[in-house]
Design a protein around this motif. Structure first.
Motif, PDB file in Angstrom:
ATOM      1  N   ASN A  35     -14.667  15.196   8.434  1.00 33.12           N
ATOM      2  CA  ASN A  35     -15.704  15.922   7.396  1.00 33.12           C
ATOM      3  C   ASN A  35     -15.853  15.737   6.373  1.00 33.12           C
ATOM      4  OD1 ASN A  35     -15.476  17.631  10.241  1.00 33.12           O
ATOM      5  ND2 ASN A  35     -13.787  18.406   9.189  1.00 33.12           N
ATOM      6  N   THR A  36     -17.983  16.285   5.236  1.00 32.54           N
ATOM      7  CA  THR A  36     -18.294  16.109   4.229  1.00 32.54           C
ATOM      8  C   THR A  36     -18.942  17.626   4.413  1.00 32.54           C
ATOM      9  OG1 THR A  36     -18.192  14.002   4.535  1.00 32.54           O
ATOM     10  CG2 THR A  36     -19.322  15.004   2.924  1.00 32.54           C
ATOM     11  N   LEU A  52     -22.292  23.992   6.072  1.00 28.59           N
ATOM     12  CA  LEU A  52     -23.027  22.947   7.044  1.00 28.59           C
ATOM     13  C   LEU A  52     -21.986  21.560   7.040  1.00 28.59           C
ATOM     14  CD1 LEU A  52     -25.557  20.977   7.458  1.00 28.59           C
ATOM     15  CD2 LEU A  52     -26.385  21.577   4.961  1.00 28.59           C
ATOM     16  N   ARG A  53     -22.360  20.845   7.629  1.00 27.16           N
ATOM     17  CA  ARG A  53     -21.521  19.340   7.012  1.00 27.16           C
ATOM     18  C   ARG A  53     -21.889  17.711   8.389  1.00 27.16           C
ATOM     19  NH1 ARG A  53     -16.956  22.611  11.467  1.00 27.16           N
ATOM     20  NH2 ARG A  53     -17.655  21.544  13.177  1.00 27.16           N
ATOM     21  N   ILE A  54     -21.368  17.650   7.710  1.00 29.85           N
ATOM     22  CA  ILE A  54     -21.425  16.407   8.264  1.00 29.85           C
ATOM     23  C   ILE A  54     -19.874  15.177   8.454  1.00 29.85           C
ATOM     24  CG2 ILE A  54     -21.928  13.374   8.799  1.00 29.85           C
ATOM     25  CD1 ILE A  54     -24.062  13.767   6.747  1.00 29.85           C
ATOM     26  N   GLN A 118     -23.076  16.979  -1.980  1.00 27.10           N
ATOM     27  CA  GLN A 118     -21.459  17.387  -1.248  1.00 27.10           C
ATOM     28  C   GLN A 118     -20.974  18.192  -2.121  1.00 27.10           C
ATOM     29  OE1 GLN A 118     -20.409  13.738  -0.227  1.00 27.10           O
ATOM     30  NE2 GLN A 118     -22.258  13.549   0.717  1.00 27.10           N
ATOM     31  N   PHE A 119     -19.972  18.993  -1.332  1.00 26.93           N
ATOM     32  CA  PHE A 119     -19.010  19.716  -2.964  1.00 26.93           C
ATOM     33  C   PHE A 119     -17.758  20.015  -2.608  1.00 26.93           C
ATOM     34  CE2 PHE A 119     -20.004  22.847   0.123  1.00 26.93           C
ATOM     35  CZ  PHE A 119     -18.545  23.234   1.228  1.00 26.93           C
ATOM     36  N   ALA A 120     -17.436  19.438  -1.335  1.00 25.12           N
ATOM     37  CA  ALA A 120     -16.100  18.950  -0.336  1.00 25.12           C
ATOM     38  C   ALA A 120     -15.610  18.088   0.760  1.00 25.12           C
ATOM     39  CB  ALA A 120     -15.325  20.429  -0.404  1.00 25.12           C
ATOM     40  N   ALA A 121     -14.354  17.582   0.906  1.00 24.28           N
ATOM     41  CA  ALA A 121     -14.360  16.749   2.233  1.00 24.28           C
ATOM     42  C   ALA A 121     -13.293  17.120   3.055  1.00 24.28           C
ATOM     43  CB  ALA A 121     -14.441  14.998   1.942  1.00 24.28           C
ATOM     44  N   ARG A 186     -11.723  26.794   2.846  1.00 25.47           N
ATOM     45  CA  ARG A 186     -10.531  25.955   1.893  1.00 25.47           C
ATOM     46  C   ARG A 186     -10.764  24.393   1.208  1.00 25.47           C
ATOM     47  NH1 ARG A 186      -8.772  27.134   7.634  1.00 25.47           N
ATOM     48  NH2 ARG A 186      -8.051  25.015   7.780  1.00 25.47           N
ATOM     49  N   ALA A 187     -11.881  23.924   2.268  1.00 23.41           N
ATOM     50  CA  ALA A 187     -12.407  22.544   1.488  1.00 23.41           C
ATOM     51  C   ALA A 187     -12.658  22.819   0.043  1.00 23.41           C
ATOM     52  CB  ALA A 187     -13.307  21.911   2.023  1.00 23.41           C
ATOM     53  N   LEU A 188     -13.425  24.216  -0.393  1.00 22.98           N
ATOM     54  CA  LEU A 188     -13.611  24.506  -1.470  1.00 22.98           C
ATOM     55  C   LEU A 188     -12.748  25.765  -2.163  1.00 22.98           C
ATOM     56  CD1 LEU A 188     -15.930  24.604  -3.414  1.00 22.98           C
ATOM     57  CD2 LEU A 188     -16.390  27.152  -2.758  1.00 22.98           C
TER      58      LEU A 188
END
Length: 197
Positions: A35-36, A52-54, A118-121, A186-188
């Protein structure tokens, strides 16, 4: 393109609880997803409750936007399919798709896709199990700062049946429900922790 409503119970669990669940329940074999996550520089999407993610799988990819739709974790998920090649190109370009319902929705909210970044993955290993009360999901998620967590989720349509099953499941495996923020948050948080180190 698709739009789906989902309602869910979820909790963070320990690795030992995850192992106990896997030993007793017949989850499908784990599959990976990368996930990005995207937002504006001032996090307009998060402030509006959007995610929002890819997401990349082995043979396909998708762009998804989660929107809050009501109480009790009722969400709507908007999905535009992508090829793996398209997804990789968009991630390399720090961009989202220039077509599709997600782009149209963002424009309708006065959010220009060109300002998203993008800010997290996160990388997730997901296991699924269909139960009469709903779809049970066990996720092991790893973040770029070498932290990880386990999450148990029940996506349902019948709230009464789901609540009874969820309560019984947590009791059986001695799980104390912990409010689980979504993976975007949580990614952030793991990005912020990593930058503080």
């Amino acid at each position: 393109m698709s739009i789906q409503s989902e309602q869910e119970f979820k909790t963070l669990i320990t690795a030992d609880q995850a192992a106990a669940l896997q030993a007793k329940l017949a989850f499908t074999p784990a599959f990976g997803q990368v996930n990005t996550y995207y937002d504006t520089p001032d996090f307009r999407l998060q402030h509006a409750g959007l995610g929002l993610r890819i997401r990349q799988f082995n043979t396909r990819a998708e762009e998804t936007l989660k929107l809050p739709k009501g109480p009790n974790r009722l969400l709507e998920e908007m999905t535009d399919p992508l090829t793996v090649s398209e997804a990789r190109q968009l991630i390399r370009a720090n961009s989202i798709a220039t077509h599709g319902q997600i782009r149209d929705y963002l424009l309708s909210q006065q959010i220009a896709p060109s300002v998203l970044q993008q800010f997290a993955a996160a990388v997730t290993r997901r296991r699924l199990l269909d139960q009469p009360a709903g779809k049970l999901t066990l996720d092991e998620t790893h973040y770029p700062n070498d932290t990880s967590d386990w999450e148990l989720e029940l996506e349902y349509h019948d709230a009464q049946a789901a609540k009874a099953y969820w309560t019984q499941l947590l009791a059986e495996f001695a799980i104390t429900a912990q409010p689980a923020t979504n993976k975007v948050q949580r990614a952030l948080a793991n990005v912020i922790i990593s930058q503080a180190d």
